[in-house]
Design a protein around this motif. Structure first.
Motif, PDB file in Angstrom:
ATOM      1  N   LYS A   1       5.236  53.569  49.965  1.00  0.00           N
ATOM      2  CA  LYS A   1       4.922  52.268  49.379  1.00  0.00           C
ATOM      3  C   LYS A   1       6.146  51.677  48.683  1.00  0.00           C
ATOM      4  CE  LYS A   1      -0.068  52.845  49.014  1.00  0.00           C
ATOM      5  NZ  LYS A   1      -0.289  51.922  50.160  1.00  0.00           N
ATOM      6  N   GLU A   2       6.943  52.516  48.063  1.00  0.00           N
ATOM      7  CA  GLU A   2       8.184  52.028  47.455  1.00  0.00           C
ATOM      8  C   GLU A   2       9.155  51.538  48.524  1.00  0.00           C
ATOM      9  OE1 GLU A   2       8.528  54.656  43.358  1.00  0.00           O
ATOM     10  OE2 GLU A   2       8.994  55.601  45.279  1.00  0.00           O
ATOM     11  N   LEU A   3       9.200  52.213  49.666  1.00  0.00           N
ATOM     12  CA  LEU A   3      10.044  51.756  50.772  1.00  0.00           C
ATOM     13  C   LEU A   3       9.564  50.400  51.286  1.00  0.00           C
ATOM     14  CD1 LEU A   3      10.537  55.119  52.688  1.00  0.00           C
ATOM     15  CD2 LEU A   3      12.308  53.822  51.477  1.00  0.00           C
ATOM     16  N   ASP A   4       8.241  50.206  51.333  1.00  0.00           N
ATOM     17  CA  ASP A   4       7.695  48.894  51.722  1.00  0.00           C
ATOM     18  C   ASP A   4       8.172  47.811  50.760  1.00  0.00           C
ATOM     19  OD1 ASP A   4       6.329  49.973  53.868  1.00  0.00           O
ATOM     20  OD2 ASP A   4       4.451  50.199  52.769  1.00  0.00           O
ATOM     21  N   GLN A   5       8.156  48.123  49.478  1.00  0.00           N
ATOM     22  CA  GLN A   5       8.576  47.154  48.470  1.00  0.00           C
ATOM     23  C   GLN A   5      10.076  46.864  48.558  1.00  0.00           C
ATOM     24  OE1 GLN A   5       7.223  49.076  44.907  1.00  0.00           O
ATOM     25  NE2 GLN A   5       5.049  48.653  45.322  1.00  0.00           N
TER      26      GLN A   5
ATOM     27  N   SER B   1      13.006  50.431  58.032  1.00  0.00           N
ATOM     28  CA  SER B   1      13.265  49.495  59.132  1.00  0.00           C
ATOM     29  C   SER B   1      12.037  48.638  59.392  1.00  0.00           C
ATOM     30  CB  SER B   1      13.641  50.262  60.404  1.00  0.00           C
ATOM     31  OG  SER B   1      13.861  49.370  61.485  1.00  0.00           O
ATOM     32  N   ALA B   2      10.860  49.263  59.449  1.00  0.00           N
ATOM     33  CA  ALA B   2       9.616  48.513  59.668  1.00  0.00           C
ATOM     34  C   ALA B   2       9.364  47.533  58.533  1.00  0.00           C
ATOM     35  CB  ALA B   2       8.440  49.479  59.805  1.00  0.00           C
ATOM     36  N   ALA B   3       9.684  47.938  57.301  1.00  0.00           N
ATOM     37  CA  ALA B   3       9.436  47.082  56.145  1.00  0.00           C
ATOM     38  C   ALA B   3      10.363  45.874  56.119  1.00  0.00           C
ATOM     39  CB  ALA B   3       9.602  47.897  54.860  1.00  0.00           C
TER      40      ALA B   3
ATOM     41  N   LEU C   1       0.699  48.192  61.069  1.00  0.00           N
ATOM     42  CA  LEU C   1      -0.662  47.886  60.624  1.00  0.00           C
ATOM     43  C   LEU C   1      -1.331  49.117  60.015  1.00  0.00           C
ATOM     44  CD1 LEU C   1      -1.964  45.625  63.539  1.00  0.00           C
ATOM     45  CD2 LEU C   1      -1.350  44.896  61.220  1.00  0.00           C
ATOM     46  N   LYS C   2      -1.075  50.283  60.591  1.00  0.00           N
ATOM     47  CA  LYS C   2      -1.627  51.514  60.031  1.00  0.00           C
ATOM     48  C   LYS C   2      -0.983  51.840  58.688  1.00  0.00           C
ATOM     49  CE  LYS C   2      -2.771  54.993  62.653  1.00  0.00           C
ATOM     50  NZ  LYS C   2      -2.818  56.086  63.664  1.00  0.00           N
ATOM     51  N   ASP C   3       0.347  51.709  58.619  1.00  0.00           N
ATOM     52  CA  ASP C   3       1.047  52.023  57.376  1.00  0.00           C
ATOM     53  C   ASP C   3       0.580  51.148  56.227  1.00  0.00           C
ATOM     54  OD1 ASP C   3       2.560  54.025  58.536  1.00  0.00           O
ATOM     55  OD2 ASP C   3       4.303  52.744  58.908  1.00  0.00           O
ATOM     56  N   LEU C   4       0.283  49.889  56.532  1.00  0.00           N
ATOM     57  CA  LEU C   4      -0.160  48.951  55.493  1.00  0.00           C
ATOM     58  C   LEU C   4      -1.665  49.015  55.251  1.00  0.00           C
ATOM     59  CD1 LEU C   4       2.051  45.848  56.384  1.00  0.00           C
ATOM     60  CD2 LEU C   4       2.412  47.539  54.573  1.00  0.00           C
ATOM     61  N   GLU C   5      -2.339  49.948  55.939  1.00  0.00           N
ATOM     62  CA  GLU C   5      -3.776  50.176  55.790  1.00  0.00           C
ATOM     63  C   GLU C   5      -4.589  48.938  56.131  1.00  0.00           C
ATOM     64  OE1 GLU C   5      -4.299  51.707  51.835  1.00  0.00           O
ATOM     65  OE2 GLU C   5      -3.223  53.559  52.280  1.00  0.00           O
ATOM     66  N   ILE C   6      -4.073  48.156  57.071  1.00  0.00           N
ATOM     67  CA  ILE C   6      -4.812  46.987  57.567  1.00  0.00           C
ATOM     68  C   ILE C   6      -5.808  47.421  58.631  1.00  0.00           C
ATOM     69  CG2 ILE C   6      -4.557  44.819  58.867  1.00  0.00           C
ATOM     70  CD1 ILE C   6      -1.930  44.391  57.358  1.00  0.00           C
TER      71      ILE C   6
ATOM     72  N   ALA D   1      -7.210  54.910  64.080  1.00  0.00           N
ATOM     73  CA  ALA D   1      -7.087  54.080  65.271  1.00  0.00           C
ATOM     74  C   ALA D   1      -6.009  54.628  66.205  1.00  0.00           C
ATOM     75  CB  ALA D   1      -6.757  52.633  64.877  1.00  0.00           C
ATOM     76  N   ARG D   2      -6.219  54.451  67.496  1.00  0.00           N
ATOM     77  CA  ARG D   2      -5.274  54.925  68.506  1.00  0.00           C
ATOM     78  C   ARG D   2      -4.596  53.737  69.153  1.00  0.00           C
ATOM     79  NH1 ARG D   2      -5.649  60.252  69.748  1.00  0.00           N
ATOM     80  NH2 ARG D   2      -7.480  61.378  68.964  1.00  0.00           N
TER      81      ARG D   2
END
Length: 243
Positions: free
Chosen positions: A19-23, A181-183, A229-234, A239-240
């Motif tokens: 979550k810190e990496l996302d920020q 990178s994704a963030a 989408l999975k990482d952000l819990e959306i 899900a596969r």
């Protein structure tokens, strides 16, 4: 330029949560291009690396078979392993400190998404991991004693029941670079804004549409969009990937 203040382990690996990496990724992306928050669009990753991070981009064949997609050079070397496609042989090249090298195969048509994620990944090493790789200079167990990191195409983050499995130090820095990178390419609030009027409804048709939309808006692969989408819990962690 925004510079994150990071704590490190004794070996130089950042102590930072996903979550810190996302920020961090979002703050850097928005500092580079504030319009991303209100108008989601592709990050100019080349300009981000060269103008914002102050790193140099270069292109070489890093292997004969594409096993290495990118390299980040932390200390100047005359012995960076490369492949010479003209002579059909392995060789060494000079590379200056602060250089990101992308495998030349990713400049080919149809490799745009892989190129962008790889560039973001290598830029993330430049942000997060100088302390780790430079800390290993003189170590007997690291190729070229930490002068550079070569990133493999086949690296996968291992999960079990939605949880990350224990990782080695090298696996941890690769996972951190992937997440950052994704963030950067898909800032969390830009993604949430994209689906504010069309939230996840647990229908398969929604996921297909969402992946197409993210791929187009952020110029990323459907697979990268899915894991974001999975990482952000959306979407559900269970899900596969549908493709």
């Amino acid at each position: 330029m925004y510079r994150p203040e990071l704590k490190h382990k004794a070996n130089g690996i950042p102590i930072v949560s996903n979550k810190e990496l996302d920020q961090i990724g979002e703050r850097m992306a928005l500092d580079f291009d504030p319009s991303l928050l209100l108008d989601p669009h592709p990050v100019d990753i080349d300009r981000f690396i060269e103008k914002y991070l102050g790193l140099h981009l270069d292109y070489m064949y890093l292997s004969h078979c594409g096993v290495y997609l990118g390299t980040t050079v932390f200390q100047t070397t005359d012995y960076l392993p490369i492949y010479d496609p003209v002579e059909h042989r392995a060789d060494y090249a000079h590379a200056d400190a602060g250089t990101i090298i992308i495998d030349s195969s990713l400049e080919e048509e149809g490799q745009e998404h892989r190129y962008r994620f790889t560039a973001g990944h290598e830029g993330s090493h430049g942000i997060l991991h100088p302390s780790y790789f430079l800390n290993t200079i003189g170590s007997e167990h690291r190729d070229e004693t930490g002068i550079y990191v070569r990133c493999r195409a086949d690296f996968k983050t291992c999960r079990q029941n939605g949880l990350l499995l224990p990782m080695s130090d090298d696996e941890r820095v690769e996972q951190q670079a992937n997440r950052l990178s994704a963030a950067i390419l898909m800032p969390q609030n830009s993604v949430k804004l994209l689906f504010a009027r069309d939230p996840y409804n647990r229908q398969g048709s929604w996921l297909y549409s969402a992946l197409d939309r993210m791929s187009e808006v952020f110029d990323v692969s459907a697979e990268a969009a899915f894991y974001r989408l999975k990482d952000l819990e959306i979407i559900d962690d269970r899900a596969r990937f549908p493709f």
